[in-house]
Design a protein around this motif. Structure first.
Motif, PDB file in Angstrom:
ATOM      1  N   ASP A 142       8.128  30.809 -91.203  1.00 12.91           N
ATOM      2  CA  ASP A 142       6.747  31.118 -91.572  1.00 12.91           C
ATOM      3  C   ASP A 142       6.696  32.166 -92.676  1.00 12.91           C
ATOM      4  OD1 ASP A 142       5.813  29.318 -89.732  1.00 12.91           O
ATOM      5  OD2 ASP A 142       5.455  30.811 -88.162  1.00 12.91           O
ATOM      6  N   ALA A 143       7.541  33.202 -92.546  1.00 15.96           N
ATOM      7  CA  ALA A 143       7.579  34.240 -93.577  1.00 15.96           C
ATOM      8  C   ALA A 143       8.040  33.663 -94.909  1.00 15.96           C
ATOM      9  CB  ALA A 143       8.514  35.376 -93.140  1.00 15.96           C
ATOM     10  N   LEU A 144       8.998  32.728 -94.875  1.00 16.43           N
ATOM     11  CA  LEU A 144       9.468  32.095 -96.109  1.00 16.43           C
ATOM     12  C   LEU A 144       8.344  31.306 -96.764  1.00 16.43           C
ATOM     13  CD1 LEU A 144      11.746  31.320 -98.049  1.00 16.43           C
ATOM     14  CD2 LEU A 144      12.345  29.454 -96.492  1.00 16.43           C
ATOM     15  N   ALA A 145       7.590  30.558 -95.979  1.00 15.70           N
ATOM     16  CA  ALA A 145       6.482  29.770 -96.533  1.00 15.70           C
ATOM     17  C   ALA A 145       5.418  30.675 -97.167  1.00 15.70           C
ATOM     18  CB  ALA A 145       5.860  28.908 -95.442  1.00 15.70           C
ATOM     19  N   ARG A 146       5.082  31.782 -96.486  1.00 16.90           N
ATOM     20  CA  ARG A 146       4.070  32.701 -97.037  1.00 16.90           C
ATOM     21  C   ARG A 146       4.534  33.325 -98.338  1.00 16.90           C
ATOM     22  NH1 ARG A 146       3.838  34.445 -91.670  1.00 16.90           N
ATOM     23  NH2 ARG A 146       5.021  36.309 -92.234  1.00 16.90           N
ATOM     24  N   ASN A 147       5.763  33.799 -98.365  1.00 18.36           N
ATOM     25  CA  ASN A 147       6.259  34.467 -99.559  1.00 18.36           C
ATOM     26  C   ASN A 147       6.444  33.502-100.721  1.00 18.36           C
ATOM     27  OD1 ASN A 147       7.235  37.535 -99.126  1.00 18.36           O
ATOM     28  ND2 ASN A 147       7.365  36.436 -97.196  1.00 18.36           N
ATOM     29  N   LEU A 148       6.846  32.284-100.433  1.00 21.94           N
ATOM     30  CA  LEU A 148       6.974  31.296-101.503  1.00 21.94           C
ATOM     31  C   LEU A 148       5.613  30.985-102.110  1.00 21.94           C
ATOM     32  CD1 LEU A 148       9.624  28.778-100.129  1.00 21.94           C
ATOM     33  CD2 LEU A 148       9.829  30.233-102.141  1.00 21.94           C
ATOM     34  N   ALA A 149       4.585  30.886-101.271  1.00 19.87           N
ATOM     35  CA  ALA A 149       3.238  30.634-101.779  1.00 19.87           C
ATOM     36  C   ALA A 149       2.797  31.752-102.716  1.00 19.87           C
ATOM     37  CB  ALA A 149       2.257  30.493-100.615  1.00 19.87           C
ATOM     38  N   ARG A 150       3.133  32.976-102.379  1.00 17.33           N
ATOM     39  CA  ARG A 150       2.781  34.100-103.250  1.00 17.33           C
ATOM     40  C   ARG A 150       3.501  34.017-104.591  1.00 17.33           C
ATOM     41  NH1 ARG A 150       3.591  38.895 -98.721  1.00 17.33           N
ATOM     42  NH2 ARG A 150       1.744  38.407 -97.446  1.00 17.33           N
ATOM     43  N   LEU A 151       4.777  33.694-104.562  1.00 20.29           N
ATOM     44  CA  LEU A 151       5.558  33.640-105.801  1.00 20.29           C
ATOM     45  C   LEU A 151       5.097  32.498-106.692  1.00 20.29           C
ATOM     46  CD1 LEU A 151       9.177  34.396-104.531  1.00 20.29           C
ATOM     47  CD2 LEU A 151       7.622  35.920-105.732  1.00 20.29           C
ATOM     48  N   VAL A 152       4.842  31.336-106.113  1.00 19.94           N
ATOM     49  CA  VAL A 152       4.418  30.182-106.911  1.00 19.94           C
ATOM     50  C   VAL A 152       3.059  30.442-107.552  1.00 19.94           C
ATOM     51  CG1 VAL A 152       3.726  27.753-106.775  1.00 19.94           C
ATOM     52  CG2 VAL A 152       5.791  28.529-105.611  1.00 19.94           C
ATOM     53  N   THR A 153       2.179  31.153-106.842  1.00 22.19           N
ATOM     54  CA  THR A 153       0.865  31.473-107.390  1.00 22.19           C
ATOM     55  C   THR A 153       0.972  32.262-108.683  1.00 22.19           C
ATOM     56  OG1 THR A 153      -0.195  31.454-105.220  1.00 22.19           O
ATOM     57  CG2 THR A 153      -1.289  32.716-106.947  1.00 22.19           C
ATOM     58  N   GLY A 154       1.917  33.186-108.743  1.00 21.19           N
ATOM     59  CA  GLY A 154       2.011  34.067-109.905  1.00 21.19           C
ATOM     60  C   GLY A 154       3.032  33.663-110.932  1.00 21.19           C
ATOM     61  N   ASP A 155       3.823  32.615-110.690  1.00 21.40           N
ATOM     62  CA  ASP A 155       4.901  32.265-111.606  1.00 21.40           C
ATOM     63  C   ASP A 155       4.860  30.779-111.941  1.00 21.40           C
ATOM     64  OD1 ASP A 155       7.170  31.992-113.075  1.00 21.40           O
ATOM     65  OD2 ASP A 155       8.530  32.873-111.617  1.00 21.40           O
ATOM     66  N   PRO A 156       4.170  30.389-113.024  1.00 20.23           N
ATOM     67  CA  PRO A 156       4.085  28.975-113.378  1.00 20.23           C
ATOM     68  C   PRO A 156       5.381  28.402-113.933  1.00 20.23           C
ATOM     69  CG  PRO A 156       2.981  30.307-115.032  1.00 20.23           C
ATOM     70  CD  PRO A 156       3.378  31.238-113.934  1.00 20.23           C
ATOM     71  N   THR A 157       6.396  29.241-114.184  1.00 18.57           N
ATOM     72  CA  THR A 157       7.681  28.726-114.644  1.00 18.57           C
ATOM     73  C   THR A 157       8.570  28.326-113.476  1.00 18.57           C
ATOM     74  OG1 THR A 157       8.714  30.922-114.707  1.00 18.57           O
ATOM     75  CG2 THR A 157       7.596  30.175-116.698  1.00 18.57           C
ATOM     76  N   MET A 158       8.098  28.499-112.261  1.00 22.02           N
ATOM     77  CA  MET A 158       8.857  28.092-111.084  1.00 22.02           C
ATOM     78  C   MET A 158       8.150  26.920-110.417  1.00 22.02           C
ATOM     79  SD  MET A 158       9.971  30.344-107.740  1.00 22.02           S
ATOM     80  CE  MET A 158       8.339  30.375-107.033  1.00 22.02           C
ATOM     81  N   ARG A 159       8.941  25.979-109.924  1.00 20.00           N
ATOM     82  CA  ARG A 159       8.385  24.823-109.227  1.00 20.00           C
ATOM     83  C   ARG A 159       8.991  24.742-107.839  1.00 20.00           C
ATOM     84  NH1 ARG A 159      10.077  19.369-109.673  1.00 20.00           N
ATOM     85  NH2 ARG A 159      11.257  19.908-111.552  1.00 20.00           N
ATOM     86  N   LEU A 160       8.144  24.512-106.849  1.00 19.69           N
ATOM     87  CA  LEU A 160       8.585  24.415-105.466  1.00 19.69           C
ATOM     88  C   LEU A 160       8.536  22.956-105.041  1.00 19.69           C
ATOM     89  CD1 LEU A 160       9.349  25.766-102.761  1.00 19.69           C
ATOM     90  CD2 LEU A 160       6.898  26.015-102.318  1.00 19.69           C
ATOM     91  N   GLU A 161       9.613  22.477-104.465  1.00 18.42           N
ATOM     92  CA  GLU A 161       9.695  21.071-104.075  1.00 18.42           C
ATOM     93  C   GLU A 161      10.337  20.953-102.702  1.00 18.42           C
ATOM     94  OE1 GLU A 161      13.103  18.249-105.315  1.00 18.42           O
ATOM     95  OE2 GLU A 161      11.511  17.851-106.756  1.00 18.42           O
ATOM     96  N   ARG A 162       9.672  20.253-101.807  1.00 17.32           N
ATOM     97  CA  ARG A 162      10.297  19.900-100.531  1.00 17.32           C
ATOM     98  C   ARG A 162      10.707  18.441-100.642  1.00 17.32           C
ATOM     99  NH1 ARG A 162      10.940  21.994 -95.654  1.00 17.32           N
ATOM    100  NH2 ARG A 162       9.539  23.753 -96.032  1.00 17.32           N
ATOM    101  N   ASN A 163      11.990  18.227-100.841  1.00 18.73           N
ATOM    102  CA  ASN A 163      12.481  16.879-101.099  1.00 18.73           C
ATOM    103  C   ASN A 163      12.360  16.038 -99.837  1.00 18.73           C
ATOM    104  OD1 ASN A 163      14.287  14.587-101.506  1.00 18.73           O
ATOM    105  ND2 ASN A 163      14.963  15.668-103.332  1.00 18.73           N
ATOM    106  N   PRO A 164      11.559  14.973 -99.862  1.00 14.10           N
ATOM    107  CA  PRO A 164      11.352  14.182 -98.642  1.00 14.10           C
ATOM    108  C   PRO A 164      12.570  13.367 -98.232  1.00 14.10           C
ATOM    109  CG  PRO A 164      10.280  13.131-100.507  1.00 14.10           C
ATOM    110  CD  PRO A 164      10.812  14.444-101.013  1.00 14.10           C
ATOM    111  N   GLU A 165      13.532  13.201 -99.144  1.00 18.35           N
ATOM    112  CA  GLU A 165      14.701  12.379 -98.837  1.00 18.35           C
ATOM    113  C   GLU A 165      15.867  13.207 -98.330  1.00 18.35           C
ATOM    114  OE1 GLU A 165      15.705   9.414-101.696  1.00 18.35           O
ATOM    115  OE2 GLU A 165      13.666   9.294-102.457  1.00 18.35           O
ATOM    116  N   THR A 166      16.124  14.347 -98.968  1.00 16.33           N
ATOM    117  CA  THR A 166      17.226  15.203 -98.511  1.00 16.33           C
ATOM    118  C   THR A 166      16.759  16.241 -97.508  1.00 16.33           C
ATOM    119  OG1 THR A 166      16.929  16.809-100.313  1.00 16.33           O
ATOM    120  CG2 THR A 166      18.346  14.911-100.751  1.00 16.33           C
TER     121      THR A 166
END
Length: 394
Positions: free
Chosen positions: A119-143
């Motif tokens: 849960d903490a990882l999900a919250r912190n990732l959401a914060r980072l993605v909000t402020g950093d458009p040069t980063m992309r977050l992907e949950r690969n549905p296959e791997t």
């Protein structure tokens, strides 16, 4: 919107540069963001009230009565503002063209050390993605991996340090590439699912033929059952079982593609046959066909365009050959002083290419990639790739 960050105490803090007019407290503004949906920032439009305006000074915020054109100020607690958004008057909404952001090309797979950290990882990732458009977050549905796409090693280190500073215990793991399997030659399979445990048992038998199809043809199911050996209402059950086994994979847990399966014979019992029994028999028949036949491993191949200074063209082309790539050609870059090298390269060879290209070209090389198709893996590399990139069900 120059930048948006999320402070653990204050919440969302957005730095705004005013190009025209005056921004005042308690003013209702229109916040608009478009053009970065592929980075995990969906297009959005919202009207919000600016409660307070601050002048940033180091790590502190000093409240000010207004912000005029040419100044940079900070607003807090915006519900939707992200880096690169446009803030305009509610009755005259505007949209400034989004910044040209470089495409992140270095994948980093992260995993929380424990369930309590997820849960903490999900919250912190959401914060980072909000402020950093040069980063992309992907949950690969296959791997089933959580992958952060970063600009390079330094960027990845900064992102991981910020996550850990937010109290997240995490580890990195090798990035896995989604492979495929297919039949290289025709084969036959016999599936027999018979169980008796008191009362109604389970009884289903089916025989199938499997044939390879051209690349990209998908999956086909046919039946040539004679004399009602398999009742008509159970034929869809066989197909369902075969499809489920194709999704689970055969030899290495990767989905199977581009095959035709034909049900040719079988047996049923008037009492013990059922939908579930024929699903199981269909899956067993496909597995036997794989054991008897030839199953090939397929890997994704990407179209790659590398932009490098003219002096590095030879090194880049030689490196492409070492990555099992096919160089399609070169052409001068329209901006001048550089060359575009176009090639087709297996995606398994590109996991660390962002770092290696930077090292090879003294930081001057850049590249873009796009999926092209799947191709068979060379026989001498099959076991190596199956080990390095296992499927989620292997």
């Amino acid at each position: 919107m120059v930048r948006t960050a999320i402070d653990r105490h204050v919440g969302r803090v957005s730095l705004v540069r005013v190009f025209s007019g005056t921004l005042r407290p308690e003013q209702i503004v229109h916040v608009s963001g478009h053009g970065l949906a592929d980075r995990g920032h969906p297009d959005h439009d919202a009207d919000e009230r600016v409660a307070h305006i601050y002048s940033p000074l180091g790590a502190t915020l000093r409240e000010v009565p207004y912000c005029v054109a040419g100044d940079i100020c900070a607003i807090t607690k915006s519900g939707s503002a992200e880096t690169g958004d446009t803030v305009s008057a509610r009755d005259e909404p505007l949209l400034i063209a989004p910044w040209e952001m470089p495409e992140p090309q270095l994948p980093v797979a992260v995993v929380a050390r424990s369930r309590s950290d997820e849960d903490a990882l999900a919250r912190n990732l959401a914060r980072l993605v909000t402020g950093d458009p040069t980063m992309r977050l992907e949950r690969n549905p296959e791997t089933h991996q959580l992958v952060l796409w970063c600009m390079g090693e330094a960027h990845a280190d900064v992102v991981l340090d910020r996550l850990r500073a937010g109290g997240v215990e995490l580890d990195t793991e090798p990035v896995r590439v989604a492979l495929r399997e297919t039949f290289a030659a025709a084969s036959k399979g016999h599936g027999r699912h018979v169980k008796q445990s008191g009362g109604h048992g389970q009884y289903a038998v089916c025989d199938i033929e499997v044939e390879p199809l051209p690349t990209g043809a998908g999956f086909e199911f046919h039946e040539r059952v004679v004399g009602g050996a398999v009742p008509h209402n159970y034929i869809p059950s066989v197909e369902k079982g075969v499809r489920a086994q194709l999704e689970r994979g055969l030899l290495s847990g990767h989905p199977v593609v581009d095959v035709r399966v034909t049900l040719v014979d079988g047996k049923a019992h008037s009492v013990d046959s059922s939908d579930a029994a024929f699903q199981a028999a269909g899956a067993l028949a496909l597995r036997e066909a794989a054991e008897k036949g030839q199953v090939s491993l397929l890997e994704p191949v990407d179209d790659v365009t590398v932009r490098v200074p003219d002096g590095y063209v030879g090194s880049v082309m030689s490196d492409m050959s070492g990555r099992r790539g096919r160089v399609l050609g070169t052409e001068p870059d329209s901006a001048g002083g550089a060359t575009l090298v176009r090639a087709e390269v297996p995606a398994t060879e590109l996991v660390r290419y962002a770092v290696e290209l930077r090292s090879m070209t003294s930081g001057a090389g850049t590249f873009r990639r796009a999926f092209a198709r799947y191709e068979p893996v060379p026989a001498h590399l099959t076991n190596e790739l199956r080990t390095a990139h296992p499927g989620p069900t292997s």
